[in-house]
Design a protein around this motif. Structure first.
Motif, mmCIF file in Angstrom:
data_model
loop_
_atom_site.group_PDB
_atom_site.id
_atom_site.type_symbol
_atom_site.label_atom_id
_atom_site.label_comp_id
_atom_site.label_asym_id
_atom_site.label_seq_id
_atom_site.Cartn_x
_atom_site.Cartn_y
_atom_site.Cartn_z
ATOM 1 N N ARG A 32 0.822 -1.210 0.000
ATOM 2 C CA ARG A 32 0.000 0.000 0.000
ATOM 3 C C ARG A 32 0.854 1.258 0.000
ATOM 4 N N ALA A 33 2.082 1.143 0.508
ATOM 5 C CA ALA A 33 2.998 2.287 0.518
ATOM 6 C C ALA A 33 3.689 2.486 -0.828
ATOM 7 N N GLY A 34 3.363 1.653 -1.801
ATOM 8 C CA GLY A 34 3.937 1.798 -3.130
ATOM 9 C C GLY A 34 5.248 1.079 -3.330
ATOM 10 N N CYS A 35 5.644 0.236 -2.383
ATOM 11 C CA CYS A 35 6.887 -0.516 -2.497
ATOM 12 C C CYS A 35 6.621 -1.841 -3.198
ATOM 13 N N PRO A 36 7.300 -2.160 -4.299
ATOM 14 C CA PRO A 36 7.122 -3.480 -4.924
ATOM 15 C C PRO A 36 7.386 -4.569 -3.895
ATOM 16 N N THR A 37 6.429 -5.468 -3.727
ATOM 17 C CA THR A 37 6.472 -6.412 -2.620
ATOM 18 C C THR A 37 6.220 -7.834 -3.088
ATOM 19 N N CYS A 38 6.976 -8.764 -2.514
ATOM 20 C CA CYS A 38 6.759 -10.201 -2.732
ATOM 21 C C CYS A 38 6.554 -10.838 -1.363
ATOM 22 N N LEU A 39 5.408 -11.485 -1.171
ATOM 23 C CA LEU A 39 5.123 -12.185 0.075
ATOM 24 C C LEU A 39 5.319 -13.678 -0.114
ATOM 25 N N LEU A 40 6.138 -14.271 0.748
ATOM 26 C CA LEU A 40 6.336 -15.715 0.776
ATOM 27 C C LEU A 40 5.842 -16.205 2.129
ATOM 28 N N ALA A 41 4.741 -16.972 2.131
ATOM 29 C CA ALA A 41 4.128 -17.352 3.397
ATOM 30 C C ALA A 41 3.452 -18.711 3.280
ATOM 31 N N PRO A 42 3.541 -19.535 4.339
ATOM 32 C CA PRO A 42 2.891 -20.836 4.347
ATOM 33 C C PRO A 42 1.432 -20.733 4.801
ATOM 34 N N VAL A 43 0.568 -21.491 4.161
ATOM 35 C CA VAL A 43 -0.838 -21.572 4.558
ATOM 36 C C VAL A 43 -1.257 -23.032 4.522
ATOM 37 N N GLY A 44 -2.426 -23.316 5.052
ATOM 38 C CA GLY A 44 -2.961 -24.662 4.995
ATOM 39 C C GLY A 44 -3.746 -24.895 3.717
ATOM 40 N N ASP A 45 -4.588 -25.888 3.751
ATOM 41 C CA ASP A 45 -5.447 -26.236 2.619
ATOM 42 C C ASP A 45 -6.886 -26.159 3.109
ATOM 43 N N ASP A 46 -7.382 -24.932 3.295
ATOM 44 C CA ASP A 46 -8.701 -24.748 3.893
ATOM 45 C C ASP A 46 -9.300 -23.426 3.447
ATOM 46 N N GLU A 47 -10.437 -23.086 4.042
ATOM 47 C CA GLU A 47 -11.159 -21.875 3.665
ATOM 48 C C GLU A 47 -10.366 -20.617 4.016
ATOM 49 N N VAL A 48 -9.598 -20.667 5.089
ATOM 50 C CA VAL A 48 -8.760 -19.522 5.467
ATOM 51 C C VAL A 48 -7.731 -19.239 4.381
ATOM 52 N N ALA A 49 -7.118 -20.300 3.854
ATOM 53 C CA ALA A 49 -6.140 -20.138 2.783
ATOM 54 C C ALA A 49 -6.779 -19.546 1.529
ATOM 55 N N THR A 50 -7.994 -19.964 1.225
ATOM 56 C CA THR A 50 -8.698 -19.432 0.061
ATOM 57 C C THR A 50 -8.935 -17.937 0.214
ATOM 58 N N ARG A 51 -9.396 -17.535 1.400
ATOM 59 C CA ARG A 51 -9.603 -16.109 1.665
ATOM 60 C C ARG A 51 -8.297 -15.335 1.611
ATOM 61 N N ALA A 52 -7.245 -15.929 2.177
ATOM 62 C CA ALA A 52 -5.949 -15.253 2.202
ATOM 63 C C ALA A 52 -5.390 -15.071 0.792
ATOM 64 N N ARG A 53 -5.557 -16.080 -0.051
ATOM 65 C CA ARG A 53 -5.069 -15.952 -1.430
ATOM 66 C C ARG A 53 -5.786 -14.824 -2.162
ATOM 67 N N ALA A 54 -7.103 -14.736 -1.977
ATOM 68 C CA ALA A 54 -7.864 -13.688 -2.648
ATOM 69 C C ALA A 54 -7.407 -12.311 -2.168
ATOM 70 N N LEU A 55 -7.228 -12.163 -0.863
ATOM 71 C CA LEU A 55 -6.787 -10.883 -0.317
ATOM 72 C C LEU A 55 -5.372 -10.549 -0.797
ATOM 73 N N ALA A 56 -4.467 -11.520 -0.719
ATOM 74 C CA ALA A 56 -3.073 -11.269 -1.098
ATOM 75 C C ALA A 56 -2.951 -10.927 -2.577
ATOM 76 N N GLU A 57 -3.725 -11.613 -3.423
ATOM 77 C CA GLU A 57 -3.673 -11.318 -4.857
ATOM 78 C C GLU A 57 -4.196 -9.925 -5.159
ATOM 79 N N ALA A 58 -5.171 -9.465 -4.361
ATOM 80 C CA ALA A 58 -5.723 -8.135 -4.584
ATOM 81 C C ALA A 58 -4.804 -7.035 -4.057
ATOM 82 N N GLU A 59 -4.060 -7.327 -2.994
ATOM 83 C CA GLU A 59 -3.283 -6.301 -2.305
ATOM 84 C C GLU A 59 -1.813 -6.256 -2.707
ATOM 85 N N ILE A 60 -1.235 -7.414 -3.014
ATOM 86 C CA ILE A 60 0.218 -7.528 -3.141
ATOM 87 C C ILE A 60 0.591 -7.937 -4.566
ATOM 88 N N GLY A 61 1.569 -7.272 -5.125
ATOM 89 C CA GLY A 61 1.932 -7.540 -6.510
ATOM 90 C C GLY A 61 2.371 -8.968 -6.764
#
Length: 301
Positions: free
Chosen positions: A49-78
């Motif tokens: 959001r501060a305009g810095c090109p960003t790459c997030l590397l993070a572990p998630v499970g295989d569940d509904e939380v991961a699905t929500r997190a992927r959608a949010l991360a894809e929308a927010e982070i390059g």
């Protein structure tokens, strides 16, 4: 110049209470909020959001939380690379008192499943001008691998050692900037005296240290002495996520070339916005708010 954030993702379950519970006590919550968080996700969102090109590397499970997190991360982070560890994603239970103070308990099963070799492969393309940001949620081995990859690639490194799960002493020679709060500094530096504790971290290899002090502001301990930044007065609603906001803005401001003084002041202003709002992700300042903070501090029109 990319910021590589190596961290975690959690589902945050927040309970609003009149006060924090005493040992053995059960309280009834006045409100409940489900949010996405985790220090890795939080700091990557702020950096992006501060305009810095960003790459997030993070572990998630295989569940509904991961699905929500992927959608949010894809929308927010390059560049969001959420790595499927199988099973359940990690969670945090956050108790927030009416005065804004909180207690947080987190799981780290997905975080602990992330092994060093996956991080080494993922960071094979970083180079000078980039920065690697780590926290304390992942294992010691994986965190060390991220910092070593940064050193080999000529990238800068930032560590926010929270939560403190293991000793950091052997990692400080790999860290350019350590960002801690007062309690974390006391534990890591073995002293309640700020100057003594900071000196011990620097003697162990850390180049610069930033200490956040809540309502008393923050201190930057660098080669040229101590720079103090006052806190921004705000009615405290919820302190969860404020430290991640501070870290993200501080790193983004330094990457953009702001002085330590200007970067600290910008980080304090952004953190105050988070403190004045409920939730974690939902409390973060938006891109336009961050833009105004950074450009005002930089003296831009």
């Amino acid at each position: 110049m990319t910021a590589f954030v190596i961290g975690n993702v959690t589902e945050d379950l927040l309970f609003g209470l009149p006060r924090l519970p005493r040992p053995g006590e059960t309280l009834i919550a006045g409100r409940r909020l489900s949010d996405l968080g985790g220090k890795g996700l939080n700091q990557a969102v702020i950096l992006s959001r501060a305009g810095c090109p960003t790459c997030l590397l993070a572990p998630v499970g295989d569940d509904e939380v991961a699905t929500r997190a992927r959608a949010l991360a894809e929308a927010e982070i390059g560049d969001a690379r959420l790595l499927d560890m199988g099973g359940a994603s990690d969670q945090s239970i956050i108790c927030v008192a009416e005065d804004g103070e909180n207690h947080i308990v987190s799981s780290a099963f997905a975080a602990d499943a992330l092994r060093p070799d996956r991080i080494r492969r993922a960071l094979s393309d970083l180079g000078p001008g980039d920065v690697v940001v780590v926290q304390g949620n992942l294992s010691f081995e994986t965190t060390r691998a991220a910092l070593q990859a940064a050193r080999l690639g000529g990238a800068a490194t930032v560590a926010n050692p929270s939560p403190i799960r293991w000793p950091w002493t052997d990692l400080y020679p790999l860290v350019d900037l350590v960002i801690v709060n007062r309690a974390e500094l006391s534990e890591l530096g073995g002293s309640d005296d700020i100057a003594t504790a900071v000196a011990r971290l620097k003697a162990a290899g850390a180049r610069e240290v930033v200490v956040t002090l809540g309502a008393k502001g923050a201190e930057f301990h660098g080669d040229d002495g101590v720079i103090r930044a006052p806190a921004v007065p705000v009615r405290t609603v919820d302190t969860a996520g404020a430290g991640d906001t501070f870290c993200g803005i501080l790193v983004a401001a330094r990457q953009a070339g702001l002085s330590p003084e200007a970067a600290m002041a910008a980080a304090a202003r952004a953190a105050a916005l988070t403190v004045g709002r409920a939730g974690t992700y939902s409390a973060f300042p938006g891109p336009s708010e961050i833009y105004n903070i950074l450009h005002e501090r930089a003296g831009a029109p």
